[in-house]
Each structure stands twice: as structure tokens, then as C-alpha cells.
Design a protein around this motif. Structure first.
Motif, PDB file in Angstrom:
ATOM      1  N   THR A  13       3.891  13.910  -9.822  1.00 17.42           N
ATOM      2  CA  THR A  13       3.136  14.619  -8.784  1.00 17.42           C
ATOM      3  C   THR A  13       2.174  15.624  -9.416  1.00 17.42           C
ATOM      4  OG1 THR A  13       4.737  16.395  -8.504  1.00 17.42           O
ATOM      5  CG2 THR A  13       5.110  14.414  -7.217  1.00 17.42           C
ATOM      6  N   LEU A  68       0.846  -1.178   0.000  1.00 20.28           N
ATOM      7  CA  LEU A  68       0.000   0.000   0.000  1.00 20.28           C
ATOM      8  C   LEU A  68       0.890   1.239   0.000  1.00 20.28           C
ATOM      9  CD1 LEU A  68      -2.787  -1.033   2.518  1.00 20.28           C
ATOM     10  CD2 LEU A  68      -2.975  -0.773   0.057  1.00 20.28           C
ATOM     11  N   PRO A  69       0.308   2.391  -0.303  1.00 20.03           N
ATOM     12  CA  PRO A  69       1.127   3.619  -0.343  1.00 20.03           C
ATOM     13  C   PRO A  69       1.929   3.830   0.933  1.00 20.03           C
ATOM     14  CG  PRO A  69      -1.098   4.072  -1.081  1.00 20.03           C
ATOM     15  CD  PRO A  69      -1.075   2.634  -0.706  1.00 20.03           C
ATOM     16  N   PHE A  72       6.394  19.637   2.370  1.00 21.46           N
ATOM     17  CA  PHE A  72       5.580  18.603   1.728  1.00 21.46           C
ATOM     18  C   PHE A  72       4.245  19.158   1.254  1.00 21.46           C
ATOM     19  CE2 PHE A  72       4.284  18.335   6.126  1.00 21.46           C
ATOM     20  CZ  PHE A  72       2.926  18.070   6.070  1.00 21.46           C
ATOM     21  N   ASN A 103       4.468  20.758  -2.175  1.00 20.05           N
ATOM     22  CA  ASN A 103       4.249  19.824  -3.272  1.00 20.05           C
ATOM     23  C   ASN A 103       2.789  19.433  -3.383  1.00 20.05           C
ATOM     24  OD1 ASN A 103       3.943  16.838  -4.198  1.00 20.05           O
ATOM     25  ND2 ASN A 103       5.726  17.661  -5.223  1.00 20.05           N
ATOM     26  N   ASN A 104       2.176  18.978  -2.284  1.00 23.49           N
ATOM     27  CA  ASN A 104       0.867  18.377  -2.494  1.00 23.49           C
ATOM     28  C   ASN A 104      -0.301  19.359  -2.469  1.00 23.49           C
ATOM     29  OD1 ASN A 104       0.049  18.562   0.259  1.00 23.49           O
ATOM     30  ND2 ASN A 104       1.117  16.669   0.736  1.00 23.49           N
ATOM     31  N   HIS A 158       1.960   9.509  -3.840  1.00 28.97           N
ATOM     32  CA  HIS A 158       1.595   9.050  -2.502  1.00 28.97           C
ATOM     33  C   HIS A 158       0.285   9.658  -2.016  1.00 28.97           C
ATOM     34  CE1 HIS A 158       2.219   7.786   1.640  1.00 28.97           C
ATOM     35  NE2 HIS A 158       1.929   9.007   2.014  1.00 28.97           N
ATOM     36  N   GLN A 159       0.193  10.984  -2.121  1.00 29.94           N
ATOM     37  CA  GLN A 159      -0.946  11.690  -1.541  1.00 29.94           C
ATOM     38  C   GLN A 159      -2.270  11.168  -2.097  1.00 29.94           C
ATOM     39  OE1 GLN A 159      -0.037  13.528   0.785  1.00 29.94           O
ATOM     40  NE2 GLN A 159      -2.056  14.233   1.418  1.00 29.94           N
ATOM     41  N   SER A 176      -6.531   4.697  -0.661  1.00 26.91           N
ATOM     42  CA  SER A 176      -6.451   3.507   0.183  1.00 26.91           C
ATOM     43  C   SER A 176      -7.159   3.722   1.512  1.00 26.91           C
ATOM     44  CB  SER A 176      -4.993   3.125   0.417  1.00 26.91           C
ATOM     45  OG  SER A 176      -4.403   4.011   1.334  1.00 26.91           O
ATOM     46  N   LEU A 225       5.397   5.624  -8.163  1.00 24.44           N
ATOM     47  CA  LEU A 225       4.188   5.471  -7.341  1.00 24.44           C
ATOM     48  C   LEU A 225       4.335   6.215  -6.019  1.00 24.44           C
ATOM     49  CD1 LEU A 225       3.073   1.789  -7.967  1.00 24.44           C
ATOM     50  CD2 LEU A 225       2.187   3.879  -8.961  1.00 24.44           C
ATOM     51  N   VAL A 226       5.561   6.239  -5.490  1.00 21.96           N
ATOM     52  CA  VAL A 226       5.783   7.015  -4.266  1.00 21.96           C
ATOM     53  C   VAL A 226       5.466   8.481  -4.535  1.00 21.96           C
ATOM     54  CG1 VAL A 226       7.549   7.844  -2.665  1.00 21.96           C
ATOM     55  CG2 VAL A 226       7.479   5.442  -3.270  1.00 21.96           C
ATOM     56  N   ALA A 227       5.761   8.931  -5.760  1.00 22.84           N
ATOM     57  CA  ALA A 227       5.477  10.327  -6.108  1.00 22.84           C
ATOM     58  C   ALA A 227       3.982  10.612  -6.087  1.00 22.84           C
ATOM     59  CB  ALA A 227       6.051  10.645  -7.482  1.00 22.84           C
ATOM     60  N   LEU A 276      -2.793   8.319  -3.736  1.00 22.05           N
ATOM     61  CA  LEU A 276      -3.027   6.898  -3.457  1.00 22.05           C
ATOM     62  C   LEU A 276      -3.377   6.665  -2.000  1.00 22.05           C
ATOM     63  CD1 LEU A 276      -0.222   5.260  -5.585  1.00 22.05           C
ATOM     64  CD2 LEU A 276      -2.670   5.121  -5.950  1.00 22.05           C
ATOM     65  N   MET A 277      -2.815   7.507  -1.140  1.00 23.08           N
ATOM     66  CA  MET A 277      -3.084   7.370   0.290  1.00 23.08           C
ATOM     67  C   MET A 277      -4.570   7.603   0.545  1.00 23.08           C
ATOM     68  SD  MET A 277      -1.096   6.678   2.799  1.00 23.08           S
ATOM     69  CE  MET A 277      -1.252   6.609   4.566  1.00 23.08           C
ATOM     70  N   ARG A 287       5.111   1.834   0.847  1.00 19.21           N
ATOM     71  CA  ARG A 287       6.081   2.387  -0.102  1.00 19.21           C
ATOM     72  C   ARG A 287       6.676   3.666   0.457  1.00 19.21           C
ATOM     73  NH1 ARG A 287       2.163   1.520  -4.405  1.00 19.21           N
ATOM     74  NH2 ARG A 287       2.303  -0.686  -4.918  1.00 19.21           N
ATOM     75  N   ARG A 347      10.151  14.396   1.098  1.00 18.31           N
ATOM     76  CA  ARG A 347       9.477  15.653   1.406  1.00 18.31           C
ATOM     77  C   ARG A 347       9.205  16.448   0.134  1.00 18.31           C
ATOM     78  NH1 ARG A 347      12.705  18.524   5.979  1.00 18.31           N
ATOM     79  NH2 ARG A 347      14.318  16.974   5.710  1.00 18.31           N
ATOM     80  N   SER A 348      10.118  16.353  -0.821  1.00 14.66           N
ATOM     81  CA  SER A 348       9.899  17.107  -2.054  1.00 14.66           C
ATOM     82  C   SER A 348       8.763  16.505  -2.869  1.00 14.66           C
ATOM     83  CB  SER A 348      11.181  17.145  -2.879  1.00 14.66           C
ATOM     84  OG  SER A 348      11.300  15.988  -3.655  1.00 14.66           O
ATOM     85  N   LEU A 349       8.378  15.280  -2.548  1.00 13.85           N
ATOM     86  CA  LEU A 349       7.287  14.637  -3.296  1.00 13.85           C
ATOM     87  C   LEU A 349       5.971  14.704  -2.534  1.00 13.85           C
ATOM     88  CD1 LEU A 349       9.214  11.536  -4.588  1.00 13.85           C
ATOM     89  CD2 LEU A 349       8.492  13.502  -5.908  1.00 13.85           C
ATOM     90  N   GLY A 350       5.924  15.538  -1.517  1.00 12.54           N
ATOM     91  CA  GLY A 350       4.660  15.770  -0.839  1.00 12.54           C
ATOM     92  C   GLY A 350       4.306  14.725   0.197  1.00 12.54           C
ATOM     93  N   ILE A 351       5.295  13.973   0.660  1.00  9.47           N
ATOM     94  CA  ILE A 351       5.008  12.982   1.694  1.00  9.47           C
ATOM     95  C   ILE A 351       5.224  13.626   3.055  1.00  9.47           C
ATOM     96  CG2 ILE A 351       5.774  10.810   2.720  1.00  9.47           C
ATOM     97  CD1 ILE A 351       6.451   9.881  -0.096  1.00  9.47           C
TER      98      ILE A 351
END
Lengths: 439, 278
Positions: free
Chosen positions: B186, A291-292, B87, B90-91, B119-120, B126, B115-117, B122-123, A295, A308-312
Motif C-alpha cells: 500500500t 478487475l480490482p 480505509f 490507509n489510502n 486496490h485504490q 480501471s 494486488l488487493v492491497a 488499480l481501481m 478482487r 479496511r486496513s488496506l484502504g478498501i
């Protein structure tokens, strides 16, 4: 080639002889007329022989192996390929074996008249499964999220004490306490997670180590609440859906099932209980990996800044890793409490954290199957070393193998790390494959 | 004004009076510039001029001492990036970036990186993990969409045949392009590229230029580019901002920049005798 190997082995055994003659060959013993030298020639000879043969074997078969296996891709691993090609079957076999183990032991015992101490074997199997579960829990934090946690045993302790105290003070049953203990441990996981959000690597390890010690010391000193060093005893045993495992009583398990009373019932029940708890850990972790969130954990281990740069949200991601890992530790803890019936801070020392971490590292960081192998090797192997009387045949009657238990154990660990520096299973299974989709 | 330039008419990104000092060192000094949609804005300058620092301010890794960084979305929303956590930049504000030293998730597969990119998105799909764990909701179909988006970008960057390989196993040039693909996954409004051509051979940097032009024509986004490779900069950018010692010394089209004496002085130095005469 063989000549070189032979000379090398001879030189090694000469060195071994020179060393062991004085250190092992002579011993002074008290005799009526003063100190007397006794000679232990057979021991020296066997040591020299072991060195000679071992060195010869290494020279001929080990160091001569084609070097191509070493230069291969570091994610490539013979074991892994075999596993990947028959992944399901191996999983299935392991699972089947785990479920059928008690039956297997029973049958073997009856048919072949081995006279195995069944209770002892089931206890070991239960212990191994407990460590597998703990290993899987810690694997989330250390293996997946890459947060080195040296105080994992704290959550184990929190789970155990939660169950013990809830059951004793509020009379709650095991099945009610189990999720509560998991929840409490998760809350403490978050509580630990907050102050260490900014830390990584060595610094994180020190703080988590301290956290583990703080929990233990609080348990030790808060006498009114936890019983301090006396621990908590008389922790209620689990019941089989309300049917207690007692010899006497109206509605006990053996009467309900129409069986003869046997202490093995409870032992077996505990075995299957921890098996189911461990499987729960396995399936939840495995699912989360795909699941996300899983990952994101792995991405966090790889590169936090990129995350962090990818919005996580790295804060939430770390806290969920801590909380999930802690929750499984807590569940295992309440199982431990109900199995032992008695807990004290003695059971939650740093060495426990170290063993769980060693299982995760030896198994290969992030690998689920690796944890299983490492637990069986470490916990099972540790127990195996208690029964090493056959070594007396090699080293003489007055050799006490149990004294060398820790030494052998350490040697085995060093050997494993030399042989497989990244753990038993060093490769990582991708969480998603495109090929599956296009097939 | 008849010669008003595109980025002044409808800027997506508007940076005003941006200032950041590290102790006594003023890294960025009162910097103002704009950047428009469907344009490539290059930020150039000698080493240590403060280009990457500007990027770090834009993407939230540094907090500026003063100034406003405004990002205008199509729906009229305006985001002040200087006030947001990285973060969220980005999102929420849809700014994506790449790094000067490539920062891929090297131990994960190429597809997993993309897919990690996402994340928001897909989160949420899910059900914050719990939903998907209990088997609720349509996570699978959302994941499929995410894979399709990832494949779209892998095809654009010519990496689709390596989707299942480890990102760390790709050659350097491919890693650069993968980082751009990951940033594009993203779905940004502003894409910040920090020296994407560094370490590439002429053929690869040509491929990169084509990729950036392709993104510019296909997507409605603004691209911000730090680059030392002048052939790339002059070929693809629509607008160039020149920085030296944290200050903007020039701003205009590539043609204007090429002929600006201040830029030539910053890059090549000034003839001392002529300086003395002045």
C-alpha cells in the motif's frame, strides 16, 4: 472384503424387508364385504433388492476407494484439474452446445423420427438458461462477495414488473425497457444494500429474506399499480428488431424472412435471447472478477477488517456487489415477463430465491461453471422427474412416480452435498497467475 | 537542549494526549509519543497494557475519546487520524498495519493478496471498473506495474517462488512475512506491526528482524512495532515507548529503557519490603 460387504448388504436388506413388509407390503382396500388386505409382494421384493444391490455396490466400489482422494488439498478437485487443463475447450464445447442445441434437436427429430415435443424441449432449455443467468447474478453477491442473500427473487420481480409497467404505460419496446429494468433493479439493490451494510452471515440472510417478502407483498397489495394478485397480463412480446412474431400482419418476422409461419420461431428467438443475456452476464462477471473490484469482492468475503486496513471502501464494495447482482436479476426478470406475457406475485415467492441459492451452493460458491452444471441438474432434473413412467416397471403399475418427484429431488440434493460438500466445483481459479506472465 | 532525540526533532507521527475508555476501564490514558522516519519505534508493555488499542486508534478501528494523532507528510500536509475513517487512513494518510492474529485473504493466492492491497490505485486505473469493462484506458500496463511492485516485495520477503500458491497454504512464518509484504504494497508512510514475531521460531524471528532493518534502510518510512520478544525489540528498535495500564511509563532509546527502574518494576514487579521502606 467381499464377504464383509455381502454380510453388510444382507443385514441391510433384512432391515429393509422388516420395515417394508408392514409399511408397504400390506394395504387395506375397500371391498364389498368390508376392508380387505391386499398384498404387494413384488414391490417389497423390488425395494429389498434395491437396498441389497445398492448397499453391495457402495461397499464394494464406493467406500473402498483409496482414502487419498479425501485427504488431498481441499481446493484440489478431479473435475477441476480436468477443467483447468482443457479450460478453453470445455468452455467452447459448452458454448457450442448451447448455440447448436436447437439445430441438434431439429436434426435428431427429423432423422431419427423421435417425435420429440420440440416446443417443450426449447421451453425447458430456456428455463434452464434463465436460472443459469440468475445463478450467475446471485453468484456475484453470495459466491464472490460472501453476502448471503435470501431475497434475490425480489430483483427478478422488480425487473419483470419494471418491463411490464413501462411497456404498458409508456409503450416502450423491450430493448429500451431491458436496460431500464436492469438499472431499476440495481437501484433497488443499492437500496437494500444500505441498511444491511453492517450485517453479515445469518443476520444478513434474515434481512434479505424479509426484503424479498416485502417486495412480493407490496406487489400483491398495491392493486392500482401492480394489479395485485390478478397480476399483469398482455405484456408485449419482444420483436425481432421491430419485426413481430405474428401469424397475421404486414411486416412480420416470417414474411420478412420468407418462411412459413411457425410458433417455434418465437420460442427459438426467446431461447437465443436468454442465451445472449446469460452470456453477457457471464462475460461481464468473468471480466469483473479479474478487475480490482472483483478482487475486492473476494477479499471482502475472506476478511472484511483486513480489507479496511488496506484502504478498501467496504461500503462501496458491498453496494456495487449488491447492485451488479441485482442488475442481472432485473435483466432476467424482464426476459421472464416478456416470455410469459403474464406476471403475478405468485412467480416471485421465496421458493424461487431458495432454488437460485441452491443452484449457487450446489454448483460451488463462486464457480461459474458450477452454476451451469447445477442449473442443468436441478431444473432439468426436476423436469426429468415428470417423465419417470419407467419406474412403474420396477415398482408395479399403481406406482405414481410424479408423487415422488419432490422426495427424489430432495434425496438427490442430499446425495450431492454428501458427495461434494463444497459443491460441484469447489476449487477457485486464481484471477491472475504469475506463471502466465513469465512464460 | 543538546540531548534532543531524533523523534522529537522531526516526528512523522505525533500522538498527543490520546485517551480512550471502554465504559469505566481507561484503556489509554493521556498518552503522548512521537515517531520518526527511518526509525523503528517499539511499543512494549505487559499484557493488557493497551498496546493494540493504541494501534486500533492509529488505524481508525477505534475512535479515541480525546487527543490528537497527527501524521505529517513530506508535502507538508498534516492528517488528523482520529477524525478519519479507517480505509481513508490507509489510502489518504498512508498508514498500513498488520494484525496480531494474521488476517490474510487465505482463499486467494499470494499475488492476489498483494494486488488487493493496491486496490485504490488499480481501481482508478480501471476507470472505476466501467472503463476497463469497455476496454478503455491503460489498465493492463498499470496492472503490470502493480505486479512488479508485488514481486519486489515478494522477493524482499523471500516469498516470490510461492506467488501463485494460496495464502492459507503458506506456513505460519511465511504468512507473517506475507502480511508485512501486503502492508508494504500500500506504499505506506507509517507501518504498524502488531506482534510480527509472535509464534515464530528463533530462526524465523531473526529473518524478521533482518527484514524490518532492511525496510528501515530502504524505504523512507516510520515503523511502529508492538512486540513481546525482547531480543527482537532490543536488537532492532531505535526508540522504545513503554506502556502500562494505558499510561506511558517510559520513553527513550533501548539503552535508557533497559536501565529504567520503572520499566523493571512494571515487568518484574517491585520488592515489597523496599516499597514499604520508601
Amino acid at each position: 472384503m467381499t464377504k464383509n460387504a455381502l454380510t453388510d448388504a444382507l443385514i441391510s436388506s433384512a432391515i429393509a424387508l422388516a420395515l417394508s413388509v408392514f409399511m408397504i407390503g400390506f394395504r387395506t382396500t375397500d371391498a364389498p364385504g368390508g376392508l380387505v388386505l391386499t398384498y404387494k409382494i413384488p414391490l417389497v421384493i423390488s425395494i429389498v433388492a434395491v437396498v441389497f444391490l445398492g448397499r453391495l455396490f457402495l461397499n464394494l466400489f464406493w467406500w473402498r476407494r483409496p482414502s487419498s482422494t479425501k485427504t488431498k488439498n481441499r481446493y484440489f478437485d478431479i473435475l477441476q484439474v480436468r477443467w483447468a487443463s482443457g479450460g478453453i475447450s470445455l468452455h467452447g464445447i459448452t458454448l457450442l452446445l448451447a448455440f447448436a442445441l436447437p439445430l441438434l434437436l431439429f436434426v435428431l427429430n427429423a432423422k431419427m423420427n423421435l417425435g420429440l415435443p420440440l416446443r417443450y424441449w426449447f421451453d425447458i432449455a430456456t428455463l434452464v438458461l434463465t436460472y443459469i443467468m440468475l445463478g450467475w447474478g446471485l453468484n456475484i453477491v453470495v459466491g464472490m462477495a460472501g453476502l448471503l442473500d435470501l431475497g434475490y427473487v425480489a430483483f427478478y420481480a422488480i425487473g419483470a414488473y419494471s418491463y411490464a409497467l413501462l411497456a404498458q404505460h409508456f409503450g416502450l419496446s423491450f430493448w429500451v425497457c431491458l436496460p431500464l429494468a436492469g438499472l431499476l433493479a440495481a437501484v433497488w439493490g443499492v437500496a437494500l444494500g444500505f441498511p444491511v451494510l453492517r450485517l453479515r452471515g445469518d443476520y444478513l440472510a434474515i434481512v434479505t429474506l424479509a426484503f424479498g417478502e416485502i417486495i412480493r407483498i407490496v406487489l400483491l397489495n398495491w392493486y392500482q399499480f401492480t394489479g395485485g394478485p390478478d397480476g399483469l397480463s398482455g405484456i408485449p412480446r419482444p420483436s425481432f428488431f421491430g419485426l413481430p412474431f405474428k401469424r397475421y400482419g404486414d411486416n412480420t418476422f416470417h414474411i420478412f424472412m420468407g418462411l412459413e409461419y411457425s410458433t417455434l420461431h418465437r420460442i427459438l428467438f426467446l431461447y437465443y435471447l436468454i442465451l445472449i443475456l446469460a452470456l453477457l452476464t457471464y462475460f461481464v462477471t468473468n471480466k469483473m472478477r479479474r478487475l480490482p473490484i472483483g478482487r475486492a469482492w473476494e477479499a471482502l468475503r475472506e476478511d472484511e477488517i483486513a480489507c479496511r486496513s488496506l484502504g478498501i471502501n467496504t461500503v462501496n464494495t458491498k453496494l456495487t456487489a449488491f447492485a451488479t447482482g441485482a442488475m442481472f436479476g432485473g435483466l432476467a426478470g424482464s426476459f421472464f415477463a416478456t416470455r410469459q406475457g403474464f406476471i403475478s406475485p405468485e412467480s416471485f415467492t421465496f421458493i424461487e430465491s431458495a432454488i437460485i441459492l441452491a443452484i449457487v451452493v450446489l454448483g460451488g460458491l463462486g464457480s461459474q461453471l458450477g452454476v451451469v452444471i447445477a442449473s442443468v441438474v436441478m431444473i432439468g432434473g426436476f423436469e426429468l422427474l415428470r417423465n419417470m413412467s419407467w419406474l412403474k416397471l420396477l415398482f408395479g403399475e399403481d406406482f405414481d412416480p410424479s408423487l415422488y418427484r419432490m422426495l427424489l429431488f430432495g434425496l438427490a440434493m442430499v446425495a450431492i452435498m454428501v458427495w461434494k460438500p463444497r459443491g460441484f466445483i469447489s476449487s477457485r481459479e486464481p484471477t491472475i497467475l504469475l506463471k502466465e506472465k513469465t512464460q | 537542549m543538546s540531548d534532543q532525540l531524533s523523534w522529537q526533532i522531526d516526528p512523522v507521527l505525533d500522538v498527543q494526549n490520546l485517551t480512550l475508555a471502554f465504559g469505566g476501564l481507561v484503556a489509554i490514558d493521556d498518552l503522548c509519543f512521537q515517531s520518526a522516519r527511518r526509525e523503528i519505534t517499539a511499543i512494549i508493555g505487559p499484557n493488557g497494557a493497551g498496546k493494540t488499542t493504541v494501534f486500533n486508534c492509529l488505524t481508525g478501528f477505534y475512535k479515541p475519546d480525546r487527543g490528537v494523532i497527527a501524521l505529517r507528510h513530506d508535502d507538508g500536509n498534516q492528517y488528523h487520524l482520529e477524525r478519519m475513517a479507517e480505509f481513508r487512513i490507509n489510502n489518504r494518510a498512508s498508514v498500513a498495519r498488520t494484525f496480531q492474529n494474521i488476517r490474510l485473504f487465505t482463499g486467494m493466492s499470494v499475488l492476489e493478496n498483494l494486488l488487493v492491497a493496491q486496490h485504490q490505485k488499480l481501481m482508478k486505473a480501471s476507470g472505476m471498473t466501467i472503463g476497463a469493462l469497455l476496454g478503455l484506458g491503460g489498465y493492463r500496463s498499470r496492472e503490470k506495474q502493480a505486479i512488479e511492485l508485488a514481486m519486489h516485495w515478494l522477493e524482499t520477503t523471500d516469498l516470490h517462488y510461492r506467488a501463485d500458491d494460496l495464502a492459507g497454504d503458506l506456513p505460519y512464518g511465511d504468512q507473517r512475512r506475507l502480511e508485512i509484504a501486503r502492508a508494504m504494497c500500500t506504499q505506506p508512510l507509517l507501518l504498524c506491526l502488531d506482534e510480527p514475531a509472535a509464534g515464530l521460531n528463533p530462526k524465523e524471528s531473526n529473518m524478521l528482524s533482518q527484514l524490518l532493518l532492511n525496510i528501515k534502510s530502504q524505504e523512507k518510512i516510520a515503523i511502529l512495532l508492538i512486540e513481546h520478544d525482547m531480543s527482537v525489540v532490543m536488537e532492532i528498535s531505535d526508540h522504545i515507548v513503554v506502556i502500562d495500564y494505558g499510561r506511558k511509563i517510559s520513553d527513550g532509546t533501548p539503552m535508557q529503557i533497559r536501565n529504567d527502574p520503572k520499566v523493571i518494576a512494571a515487568y518484574l514487579g517491585v520488592d515489597e519490603t523496599r516499597e514499604a521502606v520508601k
